[in-house]
Design an enzyme around this catalytic site. Structure first.
Site, PDB file in Angstrom:
ATOM      1  CB  CYS A  47      -0.942  -0.001   1.191  1.00 36.57           C
ATOM      2  SG  CYS A  47      -1.836  -1.555   1.372  1.00 36.57           S
ATOM      3  CB  CYS A  89     -12.610  -1.412   7.501  1.00 35.43           C
ATOM      4  SG  CYS A  89     -12.608  -2.539   8.912  1.00 35.43           S
ATOM      5  CE  LYS A 129     -14.562   4.179   7.540  1.00 40.26           C
ATOM      6  NZ  LYS A 129     -15.222   4.012   6.237  1.00 40.26           N
ATOM      7  CG  HIS A 181      -6.319   1.997   0.659  1.00 41.43           C
ATOM      8  ND1 HIS A 181      -5.166   2.504   0.083  1.00 41.43           N
ATOM      9  CD2 HIS A 181      -5.904   0.964   1.451  1.00 41.43           C
ATOM     10  CE1 HIS A 181      -4.122   1.804   0.512  1.00 41.43           C
ATOM     11  NE2 HIS A 181      -4.532   0.864   1.325  1.00 41.43           N
TER      12      HIS A 181
END
Lengths: 389, 389
Positions: free
Chosen positions: B86, B209, B331, B335
């Site tokens: 990431c 998440c 959030k 992502h």
């Protein structure tokens, strides 16, 4: 600009090693590279690491760079995985050089690995078989052998290159590789055998194609100041070139050469302040026999179209003007994708230090390493010179 | 040392875009980044490109970097794909900075992309679900949510962090993201809703998440000399830090922080010659709510263990001392793995130029971007400052 020096380098045996993992292979190359350093090597002094690998699949899915550097205790180093297909560790070598030049590192690692023969745990070999440009090559059924076959066909048609010229690459590189204990296919191969092998993709036959191998390689680079503590035989990265061109062969302006090789070589020669004639020996990317012939031309070792007569003249034999692939090259030494570019640097390191054993050529002061990704979508060219700047 | 300046930056919308490809997403981000440059931008002047992406699978299997740069006409640029899970495009940003500092580039591109919602054509989302350290996390069944849940659990036990502290991250970032037209989940979320969402991995619930998204981001960097022709609002890369630590959480010395964040931040602060208190605002890697709280501590915005009270104080709200994730963060903004680090730089670029629309905070002169790979195996921290050095 701060210069980068190669102060250590090593590779594993290349071959099929079902009992090894990507980590154990990397560790073997790393520990041998550390052992090749003249001075006292402190792994806590490593600031940066670049690790090249194509593969994912059954093993670490992301962060495979940090996964191998942590395994050899490089906890303090920032690690980056780089990928440019088969040019992955040539790319790692250049990034490590840039990190030193930029002042971000005093000591840096450039390495790579690939596990290709474990079909159950890894998809790399499958991918390689079906890879290349996706939309118009892979999905149309073309393999890498098929792409290079198109280049060979065009080179034969345009420049009179012959079946024998291609096979001379195989015979020479197998003769060299027979003197390399790390070689995957370390046996000799007669010109006759090479010319009469079964077809893979016309006009390329089995001996025009390199094997797929497991293996790893590691180079240790240092700034001048750090290198002075680490080596008695400084080997300077005099030039570090990299270029990209279209990923698909059909999108490039020529079938008979790799433009990114020409571009990367020009950068490397400019940085080193040399001409191609100043190169004493080279490791070039002979994934297929035609690739070595094209490299002679693209790197400026001979004129465009003259690669066939050039190899026939013996110029690239160990006793020729510019020995090429003294290690055996990808053809005989093997081609573990992510390790290959680093492995080329290992041979240059050994030849320049006079540590190449039975295949040592005397009097070499400047070597070149040429690493190709795909059929030419990315290329790195490095020039290494013995001595302080 | 040559300084690198950010002279253009843009991202696509983040979301689920079945009609887009990895190339079309990259092209959108690239063209918008070009449009954001004040001066006349010549793509032939781009020397180097670094592209971050985790994914392979249904699309280009190797050379996905050159495959996107050729698509936007960057034929002259040398392109390298970098991968640190990431943190892929945070890594790309740092490599582009190093290439400029090393003198290898006057103009460089740092970008990234990910296509995560196309399950048929790409395995990235599957991998993400099962990823992390392979032998002892993934193969034991632990997910990323499970790994971060262990951190959250430990932080609550050791430092009294509460359910409400975690949910404040979600409520704040959704409020910010509701003002970001590029956000994947651009809606507000009350503290009550965030606290009472269904469980994912105890103690983390759905609003702890981030989503998985499609998207791309591109930053354009230039040397001082090149930047003078390209921008009226120079934004200097004042610090570029990167660090690695053990890939598996269980192998690291702490469950309640990410050591690589501390190490990368220390490098970035040292290069910039600043303390954490000198940072005006930050984009931090809030893949899970606990990750943002740990970032406050690891980046030095508050004392160890004090992140809960710190967010409760309002310090990281848009009107607080150090606004965090004004973009909505991972959030709310989303992502798309390989795009995330570059997308953080886009927000810093816009805020420092006063071009952040409804979410603009006045008077910001120095911003930080914090990008984490995996659960902390690799981290980049960049400090950006408005003005010439």
């Amino acid at each position: 600009m701060r210069d980068a020096y190669l102060v250590g380098a090593a590779q594993t045996d290349y071959g099929a090693f079902p009992h090894e993992s990507y980590r154990s292979l990397f560790a073997t190359a790393f520990e041998d590279a550390v052992a090749s350093v003249d001075g006292e090597f402190d792994r806590a002094a490593v600031d940066e690491a670049y690790v090249g690998t194509l593969g994912v699949g059954g093993r670490q899915l992301g962060l495979s760079g940090p996964a191998v550097t942590e395994y050899v205790g490089l906890d303090g180093a920032s690690c980056t995985r780089v990928e440019n297909a088969c040019a992955a560790s040539g790319t790692a070598l250049r990034q490590a050089t840039l990190a030193i030049r930029a002042g971000a590192a005093d000591v840096a690692i450039a390495g790579g690995f690939e596990v290709m023969t474990d079909m159950s745990g890894d998809q790399t070999r499958y991918w390689l078989g079906v890879s290349g440009e996706t939309e118009w090559e892979r999905m149309a059924g073309t393999t890498f052998a098929g792409v290079y076959a198109q280049m060979a066909d065009a080179h034969m048609a345009d420049h009179g290159t012959t079946r024998e010229h291609l096979s001379r690459v195989a015979a020479k590189n197998h003769a060299n590789g027979a003197n390399n204990p790390h070689a995957h296919l370390g046996f000799e191969c007669s010109l006759d055998d090479a010319m009469n092998a079964p077809s893979v993709a016309e006009p390329l036959n089995l001996y025009d194609c390199c094997p797929t191998s497991d293996g790893a390689s590691v180079a240790i680079l240092a700034s001048r100041e750090a290198a002075e503590e680490l080596t008695d035989t400084p080997i300077r990265v005099a030039g570090a070139g990299q270029a990209s061109s279209r990923v698909g062969l059909f999108q490039r302006p020529t079938l008979t050469g790799i433009p990114a090789t020409t571009d990367a070589a020009e950068q490397a020669y400019d940085e080193a302040g040399i001409d191609p004639a100043d190169v004493d020996f080279a490791e070039v990317h002979d994934c297929f026999s035609i690739a070595e012939l094209m490299a002679y031309e693209d790197l400026g070792f001979c004129e465009k179209g003259e690669a066939g007569p050039f190899i026939e003249s013996g110029a690239t034999e160990p006793d020729g003007d510019i020995p090429v692939n003294l290690s055996g090259g990808l053809k005989s030494k093997g081609h573990p994708i992510g390790a290959t570019g680093g492995g080329q640097a290992v041979e240059v390191f050994k030849q320049l230090r006079g540590e190449a054993g039975d295949r040592q050529v005397a009097g070499l002061g400047r070597g070149l390493a040429h690493n190709v990704g795909g059929s030419g979508g990315a290329v790195t060219v490095h020039v290494f010179e013995e001595g302080w700047a």
